[in-house]
Design a protein around this motif. Structure first.
Motif, PDB file in Angstrom:
ATOM      1  N   THR A   1     -45.628 -12.945  14.843  1.00 26.45           N
ATOM      2  CA  THR A   1     -46.675 -13.342  13.902  1.00 26.45           C
ATOM      3  C   THR A   1     -47.098 -12.179  13.005  1.00 26.45           C
ATOM      4  O   THR A   1     -47.716 -12.392  11.962  1.00 26.45           O
ATOM      5  CB  THR A   1     -47.918 -13.866  14.652  1.00 26.45           C
TER       6      THR A   1
ATOM      7  N   THR B   1     -49.338  -9.997  13.664  1.00 24.03           N
ATOM      8  CA  THR B   1     -50.782  -9.777  13.734  1.00 24.03           C
ATOM      9  C   THR B   1     -51.210  -9.739  15.186  1.00 24.03           C
ATOM     10  O   THR B   1     -50.512 -10.244  16.069  1.00 24.03           O
ATOM     11  CB  THR B   1     -51.556 -10.896  13.003  1.00 24.03           C
ATOM     12  N   GLU B   2     -52.369  -9.143  15.449  1.00 18.55           N
ATOM     13  CA  GLU B   2     -52.904  -9.140  16.806  1.00 18.55           C
ATOM     14  C   GLU B   2     -53.271 -10.556  17.205  1.00 18.55           C
ATOM     15  O   GLU B   2     -53.758 -11.341  16.403  1.00 18.55           O
ATOM     16  CB  GLU B   2     -54.138  -8.248  16.896  1.00 18.55           C
ATOM     17  N   ILE B   3     -53.080 -10.873  18.462  1.00 14.14           N
ATOM     18  CA  ILE B   3     -53.346 -12.228  18.936  1.00 14.14           C
ATOM     19  C   ILE B   3     -54.809 -12.605  18.718  1.00 14.14           C
ATOM     20  O   ILE B   3     -55.140 -13.762  18.469  1.00 14.14           O
ATOM     21  CB  ILE B   3     -52.954 -12.370  20.422  1.00 14.14           C
TER      22      ILE B   3
ATOM     23  N   TYR C   1     -54.251  -8.390  26.924  1.00 10.34           N
ATOM     24  CA  TYR C   1     -52.879  -8.334  27.443  1.00 10.34           C
ATOM     25  C   TYR C   1     -52.877  -8.480  28.971  1.00 10.34           C
ATOM     26  O   TYR C   1     -51.829  -8.510  29.582  1.00 10.34           O
ATOM     27  CB  TYR C   1     -52.219  -7.000  27.059  1.00 10.34           C
TER      28      TYR C   1
ATOM     29  N   LYS D   1     -48.287  -3.276  26.154  1.00  6.92           N
ATOM     30  CA  LYS D   1     -48.935  -3.630  24.890  1.00  6.92           C
ATOM     31  C   LYS D   1     -48.221  -2.875  23.773  1.00  6.92           C
ATOM     32  O   LYS D   1     -47.497  -1.897  24.021  1.00  6.92           O
ATOM     33  CB  LYS D   1     -50.420  -3.280  24.924  1.00  6.92           C
TER      34      LYS D   1
ATOM     35  N   ILE E   1     -47.116  -3.149  13.337  1.00  7.83           N
ATOM     36  CA  ILE E   1     -47.791  -4.439  13.153  1.00  7.83           C
ATOM     37  C   ILE E   1     -49.032  -4.275  12.293  1.00  7.83           C
ATOM     38  O   ILE E   1     -49.257  -5.017  11.338  1.00  7.83           O
ATOM     39  CB  ILE E   1     -48.154  -5.052  14.523  1.00  7.83           C
TER      40      ILE E   1
ATOM     41  N   ARG F   1     -47.528  -1.035  17.678  1.00  6.60           N
ATOM     42  CA  ARG F   1     -48.869  -1.339  17.166  1.00  6.60           C
ATOM     43  C   ARG F   1     -49.017  -0.855  15.720  1.00  6.60           C
ATOM     44  O   ARG F   1     -49.558  -1.554  14.867  1.00  6.60           O
ATOM     45  CB  ARG F   1     -49.913  -0.665  18.058  1.00  6.60           C
TER      46      ARG F   1
ATOM     47  N   GLU G   1     -47.330 -11.372  19.089  1.00  6.85           N
ATOM     48  CA  GLU G   1     -47.731 -10.457  18.027  1.00  6.85           C
ATOM     49  C   GLU G   1     -46.518  -9.982  17.228  1.00  6.85           C
ATOM     50  O   GLU G   1     -46.609  -9.742  16.020  1.00  6.85           O
ATOM     51  CB  GLU G   1     -48.482  -9.275  18.622  1.00  6.85           C
TER      52      GLU G   1
END
Length: 621
Positions: free
Chosen positions: A539, A541-543, A510, A470, A433, A430, A536
């Motif tokens: 990409t 980024t957070e969905i 999630y 997650k 990201i 996390r 994520e």
């Protein structure tokens, strides 16, 4: 203000607390019907709380009425909630009880900032006795409403109730906010906590240990005098000395040693008082020493009893029975004393703080010269946390895998329990990201494969379902080796069973929608969560931040499928992955993620199949 828009107007704030919660006043929603169930008055209402989500644990959704269904509709119908109330057995209408007769309750989805309350008659709607033909729905804090049969009359029903919202400061993490001292809100003697709510980014402040007050105000956190409250210090009576941010246990003048309850103060031979004491008759001295030893022994026994009480309170008896009687654990956890962990963390000094969450704080510790550990200290303790604490101990004691964090031990004799893990040096996924760390495609595939390996091991070898996969629970070492963590809500699946019927637990976004809807938990629930993590990961980024609707569960897979057909993956791929040489591999990863996100669990691949597909891609990078 019109009837149809009163819930979208400014909300009355009743109280703002320093701990990240605020109490607001919300009107009820109502609808009234004729004998045939046709609406006469009232209508659905929308709730908008801006960036301040409702607290899931501190609120509930309530419906009041006869033969009505109260719905809390979200933009995603799968995670909407409802409850049904009837009065056909009107003799069961009971004050103080929401038992679906006259009153019903349901949980609040965590992170909720936008929803619609709808009251509608049941299919077999009939008017019962002299009760009102109206139904009511509202969000209220857990202890903010107590049902009364008189509430079934429109004239007596309260028109508003208190609810609890969560709040945070700004829209960045603590680390980012601290870079600009002019806008950073946490003042002196404070600790910063990152918001854990995906719909409410930001941070909040708390006074550091040993201080209390307003952490957002200049000089707001003032020193606490621990010596004024025996519960805040462990000194013998009269031997506490307050210092800024803490306290010392000192011996009386002319004596030396340890002034704590389990310590001992003895005369200082070099002092004048020492000379005077030597002049006292042996009988009086002996009596005095006897009294001191008796006093110390009483306090020693009290401390031992206190530690035993904490041991029982924190699940120690249950843990001993399960770990040391019933099973033969792979990794039998070490049982540390409080003194060992205080020494390891320099009395849980803020300088050793490495992470914080809603339930606990993590400190770096030194056991000996070369052994680094991470020590998780619960903030508060209740029975649910005790169960999670013991559950994590039991599960981790059965696991031996290079991609699952290793449990070193625990301490049960403190007010709140402590878990000791191996130290993981490179934060979590996390963090990487959110902070836009430049991860190569090779590293991302490595992280995905090793996470899949850990989950495949849990599913096939141990029959364990993680339930909370997650990015924040995927820790990373310096060489980006994965260590899956946080098994507080994980569970074993008995041999021969295909699923578990259980209360829904996990993190919205999630969480497997099939599990949320049916309460049936399977290994495929972890597969769904892994699919969200995979999206994520590629990409960056957070969905929830992607260019899709808020109906995350169905929208993400549909949106990515659409991009594949348009050959437009570049629209969402992280910049590090947009090179032409990665194009085909990126498509394959997206297809794997889409298969994991299938709304039907039986159509999703197993974690073993996912791992094999990902491993095939390594040679193409």
């Amino acid at each position: 203000m019109g009837v149809n828009d009163y819930l979208t107007s400014p909300i009355e704030v009743m109280e703002i607390r320093h701990d990240g919660y605020m109490r607001v006043n919300l009107p009820i929603v109502f609808s009234c019907y004729n004998e045939r169930g046709q609406r006469l008055h009232g209508s659905p209402r929308s709730i908008h709380t801006s960036r301040f989500p409702f607290s899931g644990p501190l609120n509930k959704f309530v419906g009041v009425g006869c033969d009505i269904t109260a719905r809390l509709q979200l933009s995603d119908p799968i995670v909407s909630t409802r409850c049904t109330s009837n009065c056909k057995q009107h003799k069961l209408v009971k004050n103080g009880s929401c038992n679906n007769v006259g009153c019903c309750e349901s949980i609040i989805t965590p992170g909720l900032t936008h929803a619609r309350i709808v009251i509608e008659p049941n299919e077999n709607y009939t008017r019962v006795r002299n009760y009102s033909k109206c139904g009511y729905g509202f969000i209220v804090e857990k202890n903010g409403y107590n049902f009364s049969s008189s509430d079934l009359e429109f004239s007596t029903m309260k028109k508003s109730f208190p609810a609890i919202l969560e709040w945070s400061v700004g829209n960045t993490t603590c680390e980012e906010a601290q870079k600009d001292i002019k806008t950073y809100m946490c003042k002196d003697n404070t600790v910063c906590f990152n918001s854990e709510n995906i719909n409410s980014p930001g941070y909040r402040c708390e006074c550091a240990q040993g201080y209390s007050g307003n952490p957002y105000s200049l000089n707001g956190c003032q020193d606490v005098n621990e010596c004024e409250d025996p519960k805040l210090n462990d000194c013998m009576q009269g031997l506490c000395k307050n210092i800024i941010g803490s306290f010392d246990c000192v011996c009386p003048k002319g004596q030396q040693g340890n002034g704590k309850r389990d310590g001992k103060c003895i005369p200082d031979a070099k002092s004048e008082n020492g000379s005077a004491i030597r002049g006292i008759s042996e009988g009086v001295a002996g009596a005095a020493l006897t009294m001191i030893f008796v006093y110390l022994e009483i306090n020693r026994r009290r401390k031992i009893k206190g530690k035993k009480d904490f041991f029982k309170q924190n699940g120690g008896i249950m843990l001993q029975k399960i770990l040391f009687t019933c099973n033969d654990p792979v990794n039998k956890p070490n049982i540390f004393t409080e003194e060992e962990l205080i020494k390891a963390t320099n009395n849980f000094n803020d300088a050793n703080l490495i992470g914080q969450g809603g339930y606990g704080t993590v400190y770096k510790g030194h056991l000996g010269k070369n052994t680094l550990v991470a020590i998780k200290k619960a903030k508060v303790i209740d029975q649910s946390q005790i169960n999670q604490f013991v559950n994590e101990l039991i599960i981790l004691s059965q696991i031996d895998h290079p991609n699952i964090v290793m449990l070193v031990g625990c301490c049960l004799e403190t007010h709140v329990p402590l878990l000791v893990y191996e130290y993981i040096s490179n934060n979590n996924l996390r963090h990487h990201i959110d902070m836009n760390r430049k991860l190569t495609f090779e590293k991302r595939i490595k992280i995905a494969i090793e996470t899949a390996e850990a989950l495949e091991y849990m599913h096939s070898t141990m029959r364990i379902i993680h339930r909370d996969v997650k990015p924040s629970n995927i820790l990373l070492n310096s060489d980006f080796t994965v260590k899956v963590s946080d098994f507080g809500i994980s569970t074993f699946v008995p041999n021969g069973d295909t699923h578990l019927s259980t209360f829904v637990k996990g993190t919205i976004g999630y969480l497997d929608p099939e599990y949320f809807r049916t309460g049936k938990l399977t290994e495929k629930s972890d597969v769904y969560s892994f699919g969200v993590v995979l999206i994520e990961l590629i990409t960056g980024t957070e969905i929830h931040s992607m260019e899709i609707s808020l109906t995350v569960y169905n929208g993400a897979a549909a949106y990515l499928t659409s991009l594949l057909k348009q050959n437009a993956l570049d629209r969402v791929l992280d910049d590090e992955l947009k090179e032409d040489k990665y194009a085909e591999v990126a498509k394959c990863v997206v297809k794997i993620a889409i298969s994991c996100l299938d709304l039907e669990g039986k159509k999703r691949p197993t974690m073993n199949e996912v791992k094999q597909e990902l491993e095939k891609l390594k040679s193409f990078i």
